[in-house]
Design an enzyme around this catalytic site. Structure first.
Site, PDB file in Angstrom:
ATOM      1  N   PRO A  24      11.794  20.818  74.868  1.00 46.58           N
ATOM      2  CA  PRO A  24      12.601  21.282  73.740  1.00 46.58           C
ATOM      3  C   PRO A  24      12.481  20.361  72.535  1.00 46.58           C
ATOM      4  O   PRO A  24      12.224  19.169  72.694  1.00 46.58           O
ATOM      5  CB  PRO A  24      14.037  21.256  74.295  1.00 46.58           C
ATOM      6  CG  PRO A  24      13.995  20.480  75.552  1.00 46.58           C
ATOM      7  CD  PRO A  24      12.577  20.368  76.016  1.00 46.58           C
ATOM      8  N   ASP A  25      12.623  20.925  71.311  1.00 45.79           N
ATOM      9  CA  ASP A  25      12.656  20.065  70.120  1.00 45.79           C
ATOM     10  C   ASP A  25      14.080  19.536  69.966  1.00 45.79           C
ATOM     11  O   ASP A  25      14.927  19.713  70.854  1.00 45.79           O
ATOM     12  CB  ASP A  25      12.142  20.813  68.883  1.00 45.79           C
ATOM     13  CG  ASP A  25      12.988  22.018  68.513  1.00 45.79           C
ATOM     14  OD1 ASP A  25      14.058  22.204  69.131  1.00 45.79           O
ATOM     15  OD2 ASP A  25      12.591  22.779  67.623  1.00 45.79           O
ATOM     16  N   PHE A  26      14.366  18.858  68.866  1.00 41.97           N
ATOM     17  CA  PHE A  26      15.725  18.339  68.657  1.00 41.97           C
ATOM     18  C   PHE A  26      16.663  19.403  68.126  1.00 41.97           C
ATOM     19  O   PHE A  26      17.771  19.573  68.599  1.00 41.97           O
ATOM     20  CB  PHE A  26      15.675  17.201  67.619  1.00 41.97           C
ATOM     21  CG  PHE A  26      15.450  15.841  68.218  1.00 41.97           C
ATOM     22  CD1 PHE A  26      15.416  15.633  69.574  1.00 41.97           C
ATOM     23  CD2 PHE A  26      15.283  14.744  67.374  1.00 41.97           C
ATOM     24  CE1 PHE A  26      15.201  14.369  70.096  1.00 41.97           C
ATOM     25  CE2 PHE A  26      15.082  13.478  67.883  1.00 41.97           C
ATOM     26  CZ  PHE A  26      15.031  13.293  69.247  1.00 41.97           C
ATOM     27  N   ARG A  27      16.170  20.083  67.080  1.00 38.38           N
ATOM     28  CA  ARG A  27      17.136  20.776  66.224  1.00 38.38           C
ATOM     29  C   ARG A  27      17.159  22.296  66.326  1.00 38.38           C
ATOM     30  O   ARG A  27      17.984  22.925  65.669  1.00 38.38           O
ATOM     31  CB  ARG A  27      16.907  20.364  64.759  1.00 38.38           C
ATOM     32  CG  ARG A  27      17.274  18.910  64.550  1.00 38.38           C
ATOM     33  CD  ARG A  27      16.953  18.394  63.165  1.00 38.38           C
ATOM     34  NE  ARG A  27      17.239  16.964  63.083  1.00 38.38           N
ATOM     35  CZ  ARG A  27      16.426  16.007  63.513  1.00 38.38           C
ATOM     36  NH1 ARG A  27      15.267  16.311  64.054  1.00 38.38           N
ATOM     37  NH2 ARG A  27      16.781  14.735  63.420  1.00 38.38           N
ATOM     38  N   ASN A  64       5.895  12.796  67.882  1.00 40.55           N
ATOM     39  CA  ASN A  64       6.209  13.085  69.278  1.00 40.55           C
ATOM     40  C   ASN A  64       5.973  11.880  70.180  1.00 40.55           C
ATOM     41  O   ASN A  64       5.082  11.069  69.944  1.00 40.55           O
ATOM     42  CB  ASN A  64       5.401  14.284  69.761  1.00 40.55           C
ATOM     43  CG  ASN A  64       5.791  15.540  69.016  1.00 40.55           C
ATOM     44  OD1 ASN A  64       6.838  15.569  68.378  1.00 40.55           O
ATOM     45  ND2 ASN A  64       4.971  16.560  69.082  1.00 40.55           N
ATOM     46  N   ASP A  79       5.666  12.476  73.528  1.00 44.02           N
ATOM     47  CA  ASP A  79       5.248  13.087  74.794  1.00 44.02           C
ATOM     48  C   ASP A  79       3.779  12.800  75.149  1.00 44.02           C
ATOM     49  O   ASP A  79       3.307  13.203  76.215  1.00 44.02           O
ATOM     50  CB  ASP A  79       5.485  14.612  74.759  1.00 44.02           C
ATOM     51  CG  ASP A  79       4.809  15.293  73.560  1.00 44.02           C
ATOM     52  OD1 ASP A  79       3.759  14.820  73.102  1.00 44.02           O
ATOM     53  OD2 ASP A  79       5.342  16.313  73.092  1.00 44.02           O
ATOM     54  N   HIS A 131       6.555   7.335  66.163  1.00 47.53           N
ATOM     55  CA  HIS A 131       7.816   6.957  66.804  1.00 47.53           C
ATOM     56  C   HIS A 131       7.589   6.350  68.184  1.00 47.53           C
ATOM     57  O   HIS A 131       8.475   6.401  69.043  1.00 47.53           O
ATOM     58  CB  HIS A 131       8.754   8.171  66.870  1.00 47.53           C
ATOM     59  CG  HIS A 131       9.169   8.653  65.508  1.00 47.53           C
ATOM     60  ND1 HIS A 131       9.725   9.881  65.271  1.00 47.53           N
ATOM     61  CD2 HIS A 131       9.095   8.049  64.295  1.00 47.53           C
ATOM     62  CE1 HIS A 131       9.983  10.021  63.969  1.00 47.53           C
ATOM     63  NE2 HIS A 131       9.606   8.920  63.366  1.00 47.53           N
TER      64      HIS A 131
HETATM   65  P1  CNA Z   1      12.919  18.800  65.008  1.00 49.31           P
HETATM   66  O1  CNA Z   1      13.835  18.230  63.991  1.00 49.31           O
HETATM   67  O2  CNA Z   1      13.513  19.287  66.277  1.00 49.31           O
HETATM   68  O3  CNA Z   1      12.150  20.022  64.292  1.00 49.31           O
HETATM   69  C1  CNA Z   1      11.241  20.848  64.978  1.00 49.31           C
HETATM   70  C2  CNA Z   1      10.745  21.915  64.005  1.00 49.31           C
HETATM   71  O4  CNA Z   1       9.750  22.676  64.665  1.00 49.31           O
HETATM   72  C3  CNA Z   1      11.823  22.882  63.539  1.00 49.31           C
HETATM   73  O5  CNA Z   1      11.700  23.123  62.146  1.00 49.31           O
HETATM   74  C4  CNA Z   1      11.532  24.168  64.349  1.00 49.31           C
HETATM   75  O6  CNA Z   1      11.866  25.350  63.647  1.00 49.31           O
HETATM   76  C5  CNA Z   1      10.031  24.063  64.521  1.00 49.31           C
HETATM   77  N1  CNA Z   1       9.533  24.714  65.727  1.00 49.31           N
HETATM   78  C6  CNA Z   1       9.993  24.608  66.990  1.00 49.31           C
HETATM   79  N2  CNA Z   1       9.215  25.299  67.848  1.00 49.31           N
HETATM   80  C7  CNA Z   1       8.241  25.883  67.082  1.00 49.31           C
HETATM   81  C8  CNA Z   1       7.132  26.735  67.372  1.00 49.31           C
HETATM   82  N3  CNA Z   1       6.857  27.136  68.621  1.00 49.31           N
HETATM   83  N4  CNA Z   1       6.342  27.137  66.347  1.00 49.31           N
HETATM   84  C9  CNA Z   1       6.589  26.742  65.063  1.00 49.31           C
HETATM   85  N5  CNA Z   1       7.617  25.926  64.736  1.00 49.31           N
HETATM   86  C10 CNA Z   1       8.435  25.503  65.725  1.00 49.31           C
HETATM   87  O7  CNA Z   1      11.752  17.781  65.391  1.00 49.31           O
HETATM   88  P2  CNA Z   1      10.977  16.748  64.444  1.00 49.31           P
HETATM   89  O8  CNA Z   1       9.725  16.427  65.156  1.00 49.31           O
HETATM   90  O9  CNA Z   1      10.915  17.190  63.034  1.00 49.31           O
HETATM   91  O10 CNA Z   1      11.972  15.495  64.486  1.00 49.31           O
HETATM   92  C11 CNA Z   1      11.523  14.247  64.667  1.00 49.31           C
HETATM   93  C12 CNA Z   1      12.007  13.652  65.999  1.00 49.31           C
HETATM   94  C13 CNA Z   1      11.926  14.621  67.136  1.00 49.31           C
HETATM   95  C14 CNA Z   1      11.124  12.538  66.410  1.00 49.31           C
HETATM   96  O11 CNA Z   1      11.817  11.340  66.388  1.00 49.31           O
HETATM   97  C15 CNA Z   1      10.640  12.850  67.850  1.00 49.31           C
HETATM   98  O12 CNA Z   1      10.548  11.701  68.634  1.00 49.31           O
HETATM   99  C16 CNA Z   1      11.652  13.781  68.363  1.00 49.31           C
HETATM  100  N6  CNA Z   1      11.303  14.659  69.491  1.00 49.31           N
HETATM  101  C17 CNA Z   1      10.079  14.615  70.091  1.00 49.31           C
HETATM  102  C18 CNA Z   1       9.795  15.465  71.139  1.00 49.31           C
HETATM  103  C19 CNA Z   1       8.443  15.394  71.795  1.00 49.31           C
HETATM  104  O13 CNA Z   1       7.880  14.311  71.921  1.00 49.31           O
HETATM  105  N7  CNA Z   1       7.869  16.531  72.193  1.00 49.31           N
HETATM  106  C20 CNA Z   1      10.765  16.385  71.590  1.00 49.31           C
HETATM  107  C21 CNA Z   1      12.016  16.402  70.961  1.00 49.31           C
HETATM  108  C22 CNA Z   1      12.271  15.538  69.906  1.00 49.31           C
END
Ligand code: CNA
Length: 303
Positions: free
Chosen positions: A37-40, A111, A113, A130
Site C-alpha cells: 500500500p502507498d501512504f495516502r 520507495n 521496498d 529515503h
Molecule cells: P504517497 O504520498 O502515498 O502517494 C502515492 C501517489 O501514488 C498518490 O498520488 C496516488 O494517487 C498514486 N498512486 C497510487 N497507486 C497508483 C497506481 N497504481 N497508479 C498511479 N498512481 C498511483 O507516496 P509518496 O511516495 O509520494 O510519499 C513518499 C513516502 C512514501 C516516502 O517516504 C516512502 O518511503 C513512502 N512509502 C513507500 C512505500 C514503498 O516503498 N513501496 C510504500 C508506502 C510509503
C-alpha cells in the site's frame, strides 16, 4: 485530449530523439500493484490502515523519538514491507527496459521496498532517496550492523516480541534501525550530490537532445524530494504518470508538460507498445519469478 494521448506524444518524442535520456522520479504508487500500500490513498493507504496500531498520529511510525519509546509499530510495518515479500510491477520493468535500451539516466525513488533492484536495474542508476532495508545502524552510537541483525529479529513472531527483544547494539544497547529515513532525519548525501551532478548535466546538455523527466506514483508532498521536479530546466520535457495531478503539474504547469492520469501499469503497457517494446516487456514480466531467468532473458533480448 484523451488520457492516453499524452503517452502517445511521449512515445513520439522518445522515438524522434534517439539521444534523449530519461530521469525517473518515483514514489509508492509504482508499487501498489505489487500489493504494497502507498501512504495516502484513501481507504487502502498505510496511514488509513495504521489506526489498528494506536499511534498518536500516523506519521509517528516513522518518527525516531517515537521509535525509541515504542519500536513495535515500525516492526509491524517493516514486517509487511520487508524486501523479498513482493515482486516488481510492470512499471519497474519498463524502467529496466529504458536502462537496457540505453535511454536511462537515473531513477530517484522514495520507495524503501528495493523493487528497482529486484527488477534488475543496476545500482548506479538508482538513488534511494529515503534509504532502504539494505543496511542497519544503532540510533544511539551509529555503529553499523549487517542486514541480518534487523531481519532476524523481524522474523520472530510478533506476538512474542516485547521491548527487550528488539535488535539492540552490542556496544551501547541502543536500538538498531534499518537505514530508512525517518521524519526529521537527513536524506543520504548521495541523494543531494547526485541530484547536483544530474542537474548540472541536464543544464549542460544541448536543447536538441530533448531529455525527459518522468514523475510517477507520488503525491509530491514529501520534501526535499518533492522539489526536484520544479528544478528541472525548462528545455527538459516533464511528464507525470499518476492517478491524480500533483505538484507543479497541478499548481504550476509548463506548456510542454505531459500528463497521464491513470494506473501506472496501464501507462507502462501503453508506452511500451507505442515504443514497440511490448515483447521485451512481456519477456521480462514472464520471467519475473526467477532472477536468474531475468538475467538470461535480458541476454536473449536483441537490444
Ligand atoms: P504517497 O504520498 O502515498 O502517494 C502515492 C501517489 O501514488 C498518490 O498520488 C496516488 O494517487 C498514486 N498512486 C497510487 N497507486 C497508483 C497506481 N497504481 N497508479 C498511479 N498512481 C498511483 O507516496 P509518496 O511516495 O509520494 O510519499 C513518499 C513516502 C512514501 C516516502 O517516504 C516512502 O518511503 C513512502 N512509502 C513507500 C512505500 C514503498 O516503498 N513501496 C510504500 C508506502 C510509503
Amino acid at each position: 485530449m484523451t488520457k492516453t494521448s499524452d503517452i502517445k506524444l511521449l512515445a513520439t518524442h522518445i522515438k524522434k530523439n534517439p539521444d534523449a535520456k530519461v530521469i525517473f522520479m518515483v514514489g509508492a504508487g509504482i508499487s501498489t500493484s505489487c500489493g504494497i500500500p502507498d501512504f495516502r490513498s484513501p481507504k487502502t493507504g498505510l496511514y488509513h490502515n495504521l489506526s489498528k496500531l494506536n499511534l498518536p498520529f500516523a506519521e509517528s511510525v516513522f518518527d525516531v523519538d517515537y521509535f525509541k519509546q515504542n519500536p513495535k509499530p515500525f516492526y509491524t510495518l517493516a514486517r509487511e514491507l520487508y524486501p523479498g515479500n513482493f515482486k516488481p510491477s510492470k512499471f519497474h520493468y519498463l524502467m529496466k527496459l529504458f536502462e537496457k535500451k540505453g535511454r536511462l539516466k537515473r531513477i530517484y525513488t522514495q520507495n524503501i521496498d528495493t523493487l528497482e533492484r529486484e527488477a534488475g536495474i543496476f545500482p548506479e542508476y538508482v538513488i534511494e532517496a529515503h534509504g532502504s532495508f539494505s543496511s542497519n545502524h544503532c540510533i544511539e552510537c551509529a555503529k553499523e550492523f549487517p542486514l541480518e541483525v534487523f531481519r532476524d529479529q523481524l522474523a520472530l513472531d510478533c506476538k512474542y516480541i516485547n521491548i527487550f527483544e528488539y535488535a539492540k547494539c552490542d556496544k551501547c544497547k541502543g536500538l538498531i534501525k534499518p537505514r530508512i529515513v525517518f521524519f526529521g532525519e537527513n536524506l543520504p548525501s548521495e541523494f543531494f550530490d547526485t541530484w547536483d551532478e544530474d542537474l548540472e548535466w541536464l543544464c549542460g546538455r544541448k536543447k536538441s537532445e530533448n531529455d525527459i523527466v518522468i514523475v510517477a506514483g507520488t503525491s509530491l508532498t514529501v520534501y526535499p524530494f518533492a522539489s526536484l521536479h520544479s528544478e528541472v530546466p525548462s528545455h527538459v520535457k516533464r511528464v507525470l504518470f499518476n492517478i491524480d495531478s500533483v505538484g507543479d503539474f497541478a499548481s504550476n504547469p509548463r506548456q510542454s508538460d505531459l500528463q497521464f492520469k491513470g494506473k501506472l501499469d496501464e501507462a507502462a503497457f501503453i508506452l511500451a507498445h507505442e515504443l514497440h517494446w511490448g515483447k521485451d516487456l512481456e519477456l521480462l514480466m514472464k520471467t519475473e519469478n526467477d532472477v536468474l531467468d531475468i538475467v538470461e532473458a535480458l541476454e536473449n533480448l536483441n537490444i
